[in-house]
Scaffold this active site. Structure first.
Site, PDB file in Angstrom:
ATOM      1  CB  ALA A 162      15.205  46.276 -48.401  1.00 38.91           C
TER       2      ALA A 162
ATOM      3  CE1 TYR B  46      12.183  39.865 -53.057  1.00 39.48           C
ATOM      4  CE2 TYR B  46      10.029  39.377 -52.108  1.00 39.48           C
ATOM      5  CZ  TYR B  46      11.035  40.281 -52.394  1.00 39.48           C
ATOM      6  OH  TYR B  46      10.903  41.606 -52.013  1.00 39.48           O
TER       7      TYR B  46
ATOM      8  CB  THR C 123      14.568  44.783 -61.691  1.00 31.16           C
ATOM      9  OG1 THR C 123      15.157  45.127 -60.422  1.00 31.16           O
ATOM     10  CG2 THR C 123      14.618  43.284 -61.862  1.00 31.16           C
ATOM     11  N   GLY C 124      16.122  47.774 -62.377  1.00 30.25           N
ATOM     12  CA  GLY C 124      15.994  49.230 -62.275  1.00 30.25           C
ATOM     13  C   GLY C 124      16.591  49.892 -63.506  1.00 30.25           C
TER      14      GLY C 124
ATOM     15  CG  ASP D  60      26.170  41.684 -59.837  1.00 27.24           C
ATOM     16  OD1 ASP D  60      25.763  41.536 -58.663  1.00 27.24           O
ATOM     17  OD2 ASP D  60      25.894  40.899 -60.758  1.00 27.24           O
TER      18      ASP D  60
ATOM     19  NE  ARG E 274       6.584  45.507 -57.848  1.00 22.50           N
ATOM     20  CZ  ARG E 274       7.649  45.952 -57.158  1.00 22.50           C
ATOM     21  NH1 ARG E 274       7.718  45.753 -55.864  1.00 22.50           N
ATOM     22  NH2 ARG E 274       8.629  46.574 -57.766  1.00 22.50           N
TER      23      ARG E 274
HETATM   24  P1  NAD Z   1      13.165  47.265 -57.987  1.00 22.47           P
HETATM   25  O1  NAD Z   1      13.291  46.058 -58.833  1.00 22.47           O
HETATM   26  O2  NAD Z   1      12.522  48.470 -58.561  1.00 22.47           O
HETATM   27  O3  NAD Z   1      14.581  47.712 -57.431  1.00 22.47           O
HETATM   28  C1  NAD Z   1      15.617  46.802 -57.146  1.00 22.47           C
HETATM   29  C2  NAD Z   1      16.921  47.389 -57.655  1.00 22.47           C
HETATM   30  O4  NAD Z   1      17.998  46.488 -57.333  1.00 22.47           O
HETATM   31  C3  NAD Z   1      16.947  47.564 -59.182  1.00 22.47           C
HETATM   32  O5  NAD Z   1      17.373  48.866 -59.519  1.00 22.47           O
HETATM   33  C4  NAD Z   1      17.941  46.510 -59.651  1.00 22.47           C
HETATM   34  O6  NAD Z   1      18.590  46.865 -60.846  1.00 22.47           O
HETATM   35  C5  NAD Z   1      18.875  46.432 -58.455  1.00 22.47           C
HETATM   36  N1  NAD Z   1      19.625  45.175 -58.366  1.00 22.47           N
HETATM   37  C6  NAD Z   1      19.140  43.908 -58.434  1.00 22.47           C
HETATM   38  N2  NAD Z   1      20.148  43.021 -58.309  1.00 22.47           N
HETATM   39  C7  NAD Z   1      21.288  43.737 -58.137  1.00 22.47           C
HETATM   40  C8  NAD Z   1      22.651  43.396 -57.955  1.00 22.47           C
HETATM   41  N3  NAD Z   1      23.057  42.119 -57.927  1.00 22.47           N
HETATM   42  N4  NAD Z   1      23.564  44.384 -57.813  1.00 22.47           N
HETATM   43  C9  NAD Z   1      23.173  45.695 -57.847  1.00 22.47           C
HETATM   44  N5  NAD Z   1      21.893  46.079 -58.030  1.00 22.47           N
HETATM   45  C10 NAD Z   1      20.960  45.112 -58.173  1.00 22.47           C
HETATM   46  O7  NAD Z   1      12.402  46.801 -56.659  1.00 22.47           O
HETATM   47  P2  NAD Z   1      11.800  47.673 -55.461  1.00 22.47           P
HETATM   48  O8  NAD Z   1      10.344  47.468 -55.457  1.00 22.47           O
HETATM   49  O9  NAD Z   1      12.339  49.040 -55.507  1.00 22.47           O
HETATM   50  O10 NAD Z   1      12.397  46.907 -54.203  1.00 22.47           O
HETATM   51  C11 NAD Z   1      13.580  47.349 -53.577  1.00 22.47           C
HETATM   52  C12 NAD Z   1      13.874  46.498 -52.344  1.00 22.47           C
HETATM   53  O11 NAD Z   1      12.798  46.593 -51.414  1.00 22.47           O
HETATM   54  C13 NAD Z   1      14.055  45.024 -52.662  1.00 22.47           C
HETATM   55  O12 NAD Z   1      15.085  44.497 -51.852  1.00 22.47           O
HETATM   56  C14 NAD Z   1      12.727  44.416 -52.290  1.00 22.47           C
HETATM   57  O13 NAD Z   1      12.866  43.072 -51.904  1.00 22.47           O
HETATM   58  C15 NAD Z   1      12.304  45.292 -51.125  1.00 22.47           C
HETATM   59  N6  NAD Z   1      10.842  45.328 -50.982  1.00 22.47           N
HETATM   60  C16 NAD Z   1      10.067  46.052 -51.840  1.00 22.47           C
HETATM   61  C17 NAD Z   1       8.688  46.059 -51.681  1.00 22.47           C
HETATM   62  C18 NAD Z   1       7.785  46.864 -52.588  1.00 22.47           C
HETATM   63  O14 NAD Z   1       6.562  46.845 -52.377  1.00 22.47           O
HETATM   64  N7  NAD Z   1       8.274  47.580 -53.554  1.00 22.47           N
HETATM   65  C19 NAD Z   1       8.090  45.301 -50.655  1.00 22.47           C
HETATM   66  C20 NAD Z   1       8.918  44.562 -49.834  1.00 22.47           C
HETATM   67  C21 NAD Z   1      10.289  44.596 -49.991  1.00 22.47           C
END
Ligand code: NAD
Length: 325
Positions: A122, A153, A43-44, A64, A194
């Site tokens: 996180a 989730y 997702t990044g 991964d 979002r």
């Molecule tokens: P995001 O989707 O932008 O980032 C998540 C990253 O994890 C992505 O770069 C994705 O490619 C990577 N990823 C996913 N599965 C993977 C795997 N198996 N191996 C390696 N990389 C993997 O999301 P975000 O908003 O930056 O959230 C980051 C973290 O913070 C998450 O764990 C999320 O649950 C937590 N979080 C975020 C928020 C928010 O408001 N953004 C709120 C609560 C918790």
């Protein structure tokens, strides 16, 4: 009581090419910490860290974390941020979400344990589900439907909290859990579903702003720089958490849509659409623990944070229009 800062020379950030992860990498480098960023770009995107590639202290590794995690050399801190995080993403990828919360947490805890490193998980306000207690203190156990669509989730994160706690109690790993509430800012994906990127994208394109339900459901939104400061305060402390990190200023989704419309100068209409299943009606962190234990509180007013976010999205739109033109 605020604990003394520890020395951290080298950190591993999983999900470092995502929204929050990329800001964490940047802030860590600014503090003189070397960063190994692990990401499978589910997702990044490497684009989120392209500006860091020339930095001598930064390394991006495609990996991964549900397969295995191997990082040669010393590591002082592991930040496990890999996981789909927006409802659109985790509803599209339920198994990947459960795997990264379970296997990914197990593997990254193993890495921290092997290296004798501090570990930060996180977690999320979603562990409180559709809360029956408001605002939500860390003592509240939550109201989650394990077989509802959001369960993939919420339960992945609840499992990862339990696993992190088990490593602390049974293996003595130095762990911390941060429960992050809705965070927004530059580098969110415009199409991640979002509310803030959706409203900003719709307003800038002159399309109707789609508000779920009647828009009376509330969220508390925290600007990314504040969230990252809170996460790093926990990382550099010896606190186990869980600690809520979020902005207690609560606003309705309708008010948020109207605010974004004002900030973008848009004349778009508001269109009401169906409320998603199990959508939380209210959400506001009790941040007393973060204030007492970490000396942290958010400082960026929502109007300022939203303005910076709108400007960032507008600049990106302008860039892509120039490229196409
Ligand atoms: P995001 O989707 O932008 O980032 C998540 C990253 O994890 C992505 O770069 C994705 O490619 C990577 N990823 C996913 N599965 C993977 C795997 N198996 N191996 C390696 N990389 C993997 O999301 P975000 O908003 O930056 O959230 C980051 C973290 O913070 C998450 O764990 C999320 O649950 C937590 N979080 C975020 C928020 C928010 O408001 N953004 C709120 C609560 C918790």
């Amino acid at each position: 009581m605020v604990h003394a800062a520890r020395t951290i020379r080298r950190a591993v950030v999983t999900g470092g090419a995502g929204f929050l992860g990329s800001h964490l990498c940047e802030h860590l480098l600014d503090r003189g910490v070397e960063v190994v960023c692990l990401d499978n770009f589910l997702t990044g995107s490497p684009e989120n860290v392209v500006h860091l590639m020339e930095h001598p202290g930064f390394r991006l590794v495609r990996c991964d974390v549900t397969d295995f995690v191997h990082v040669p050399g010393d590591v002082d801190l592991v930040l496990h941020f890999a996981s789909p995080a927006s409802p659109l993403d985790y509803l599209r990828m339920p198994i990947e979400t459960l795997k990264v919360g379970s296997l990914g947490t197990l593997h990254t805890l193993g890495l921290a344990h092997e290296k004798g490193a501090r570990y930060v998980l996180a977690s999320t306000s979603e562990v409180y589900g559709d809360p029956l207690v408001h605002p939500q203190p860390e003592e509240y156990w939550g109201n989650v439907n394990p077989v509802g669509p959001r369960g993939v989730y919420d339960e992945a994160k609840r499992f990862s909290e339990a696993m992190t706690t088990a490593y602390r109690t049974s293996k003595g790993t130095d762990t911390g859990i941060v429960r992050i509430f809705n965070t927004y800012g530059p580098r969110m994906r415009a199409d991640d579903g979002r509310a803030i990127p959706a409203f900003v994208g719709q307003a800038l394109a002159g399309r109707p702003l789609t508000v779920a339900g009647d828009g009376s459901q509330t969220r508390s939104i925290c600007y990314v720089d504040d969230t990252v400061r809170g996460i790093l305060a926990l990382a550099f402390s010896d606190q186990p958490g869980p600690v809520n990190i979020g902005n207690p200023d609560e606003l309705s989704m309708l008010r948020l849509a109207e605010w974004i419309r004002e900030l973008t100068g848009s004349t778009s209409d508001v269109e009401f659409v169906d409320l998603p299943v199990d959508d939380p009606k209210v959400r506001r962190p009790d941040t007393r623990r973060a204030e007492e234990l970490l000396g942290w509180r958010p400082t960026v007013p929502s109007e300022e944070g939203l303005r910076r976010t709108v400007d960032w999205f507008a600049a990106r739109l302008q860039e892509s229009a120039t490229r196409v033109g």
